[in-house]
Motif scaffolding. Structure first.
Motif, mmCIF file in Angstrom:
data_model
loop_
_atom_site.group_PDB
_atom_site.id
_atom_site.type_symbol
_atom_site.label_atom_id
_atom_site.label_comp_id
_atom_site.label_asym_id
_atom_site.label_seq_id
_atom_site.Cartn_x
_atom_site.Cartn_y
_atom_site.Cartn_z
ATOM 1 N N GLY A 153 0.640 -1.162 0.074
ATOM 2 C CA GLY A 153 -0.002 -0.044 0.030
ATOM 3 C C GLY A 153 0.854 1.211 0.097
ATOM 4 O O GLY A 153 0.237 2.280 -0.111
ATOM 5 N N SER A 182 0.739 -2.831 -4.315
ATOM 6 C CA SER A 182 -0.897 -3.024 -4.079
ATOM 7 C C SER A 182 -1.008 -4.522 -3.766
ATOM 8 O O SER A 182 -0.447 -5.242 -4.590
ATOM 9 C CB SER A 182 -1.661 -2.348 -5.087
ATOM 10 O OG SER A 182 -1.469 -2.742 -6.272
ATOM 11 N N ILE A 183 -1.974 -4.719 -2.925
ATOM 12 C CA ILE A 183 -2.465 -6.177 -2.911
ATOM 13 C C ILE A 183 -3.585 -6.452 -4.086
ATOM 14 O O ILE A 183 -4.575 -5.805 -4.054
ATOM 15 C CB ILE A 183 -2.949 -6.513 -1.470
ATOM 16 C CG1 ILE A 183 -1.609 -6.217 -0.356
ATOM 17 C CG2 ILE A 183 -3.395 -7.797 -1.211
ATOM 18 C CD1 ILE A 183 -2.174 -6.302 1.104
ATOM 19 N N PRO A 184 -3.229 -7.611 -4.756
ATOM 20 C CA PRO A 184 -4.395 -7.878 -5.764
ATOM 21 C C PRO A 184 -5.768 -8.060 -5.076
ATOM 22 O O PRO A 184 -5.732 -8.442 -3.949
ATOM 23 C CB PRO A 184 -3.750 -9.107 -6.300
ATOM 24 C CG PRO A 184 -2.373 -9.309 -5.882
ATOM 25 C CD PRO A 184 -2.043 -8.457 -4.776
ATOM 26 N N ARG A 185 -6.718 -7.717 -5.976
ATOM 27 C CA ARG A 185 -8.110 -7.514 -5.350
ATOM 28 C C ARG A 185 -8.582 -9.009 -5.015
ATOM 29 O O ARG A 185 -9.210 -9.187 -3.938
ATOM 30 C CB ARG A 185 -8.926 -6.944 -6.482
ATOM 31 C CG ARG A 185 -10.463 -7.043 -5.764
ATOM 32 C CD ARG A 185 -11.247 -6.211 -6.800
ATOM 33 N NE ARG A 185 -11.002 -4.986 -7.036
ATOM 34 C CZ ARG A 185 -11.685 -3.894 -7.574
ATOM 35 N NH1 ARG A 185 -12.419 -4.338 -8.640
ATOM 36 N NH2 ARG A 185 -10.899 -2.770 -7.812
ATOM 37 N N GLY A 186 -8.091 -9.989 -5.858
ATOM 38 C CA GLY A 186 -8.537 -11.344 -5.630
ATOM 39 C C GLY A 186 -7.840 -11.981 -4.450
ATOM 40 O O GLY A 186 -8.484 -12.798 -3.765
ATOM 41 N N VAL A 188 -7.402 -10.097 -1.678
ATOM 42 C CA VAL A 188 -7.891 -9.621 -0.430
ATOM 43 C C VAL A 188 -9.395 -10.144 -0.257
ATOM 44 O O VAL A 188 -9.689 -10.427 0.992
ATOM 45 C CB VAL A 188 -8.360 -8.077 -0.750
ATOM 46 C CG1 VAL A 188 -9.048 -7.259 0.263
ATOM 47 C CG2 VAL A 188 -7.134 -7.249 -0.911
ATOM 48 N N SER A 189 -9.912 -10.625 -1.196
ATOM 49 C CA SER A 189 -11.438 -11.327 -1.160
ATOM 50 C C SER A 189 -11.247 -12.721 -0.632
ATOM 51 O O SER A 189 -11.991 -13.101 0.115
ATOM 52 C CB SER A 189 -12.161 -11.491 -2.405
ATOM 53 O OG SER A 189 -11.422 -11.919 -3.415
ATOM 54 N N GLU A 191 -8.770 -13.599 1.423
ATOM 55 C CA GLU A 191 -8.377 -13.540 2.990
ATOM 56 C C GLU A 191 -9.688 -13.095 3.623
ATOM 57 O O GLU A 191 -9.901 -13.676 4.708
ATOM 58 C CB GLU A 191 -7.536 -12.384 3.248
ATOM 59 C CG GLU A 191 -6.042 -12.658 2.793
ATOM 60 C CD GLU A 191 -5.176 -11.401 2.957
ATOM 61 O OE1 GLU A 191 -5.516 -10.424 3.643
ATOM 62 O OE2 GLU A 191 -3.856 -11.337 2.426
#
Length: 195
Positions: A153, A182-186, A188-189, A191
């Protein structure tokens, strides 16, 4: 690095085409107090020299019929699909006057940064080169960007860089972003689902 060239007297489309068919590349040297000089370079040697990063970001010693002068590569034109350099432009440099040029950025320690190692973040390079001003003798071949402390981030900006002595970044008062993580959107979901 050293470049060998010869003077040319003929100019124009036809003369340049004949030079290229003979394996030569037309060029020009300009800048400083002297008049522009039309030159010819070995096309094959120039093609291979352009593959080296140092050729683009270094002060070159250009030898024309025994006389050597210091120049910077300012521009070159390539053929659309052949391995052929169509033209090369060089600018004379004065050792006592600052020059303005672009320097490549080298990114180090990306694999050991907390963003990648702990958070599986993706590192995006926003800039690959930086406009700098310095004396010709102080021109760095490249500038290192250390990513070893980059957290997920976070970003690295031009004000965070450690520039060599005598080198100034030309950012026009802006703190430009060089790298972001940045952390990939996939990820994050995934986790969130695990929680």
């Amino acid at each position: 690095m050293k470049v060998v060239a010869t003077n040319r007297t003929l100019q124009g489309t036809g003369a340049s085409r004949r030079l290229r068919k003979a394996g030569q590349t037309p060029g020009i040297i300009y800048g400083g107090t002297a008049a522009p000089v039309l030159i010819t370079l070995d096309g094959n040697a120039l093609w291979h020299a352009l593959k080296k990063e140092a050729f683009h970001g270094s002060v070159l010693d250009l030898e024309i019929e025994g006389a050597t002068q210091q120049v910077l590569l300012r521009d070159f034109q390539m053929h659309a699909y052949k391995q052929l350099v169509l033209h090369a432009d060089f600018q004379r440099v004065d050792a006592s006057q600052k020059i303005h040029t672009k320097v490549a950025l080298h990114f180090i320690n990306a694999e050991t940064s907390p963003a990648v190692k702990l958070s599986a973040a993706v590192i995006s390079h926003v800039l690959n080169e930086l406009d700098v001003s310095c004396l010709p003798g102080k021109l760095p071949e490249f500038i290192e960007v250390d990513l070893s402390k980059l957290e997920a981030g976070q970003s690295i900006h031009t004000n965070d860089l450690v520039l060599p002595e005598g080198v100034t970044a030309l950012t026009h008062g802006q703190n430009l972003t060089i790298v972001t993580s940045s952390i990939p959107r996939g990820a994050v979901s995934a986790e969130a689902a695990a929680e």
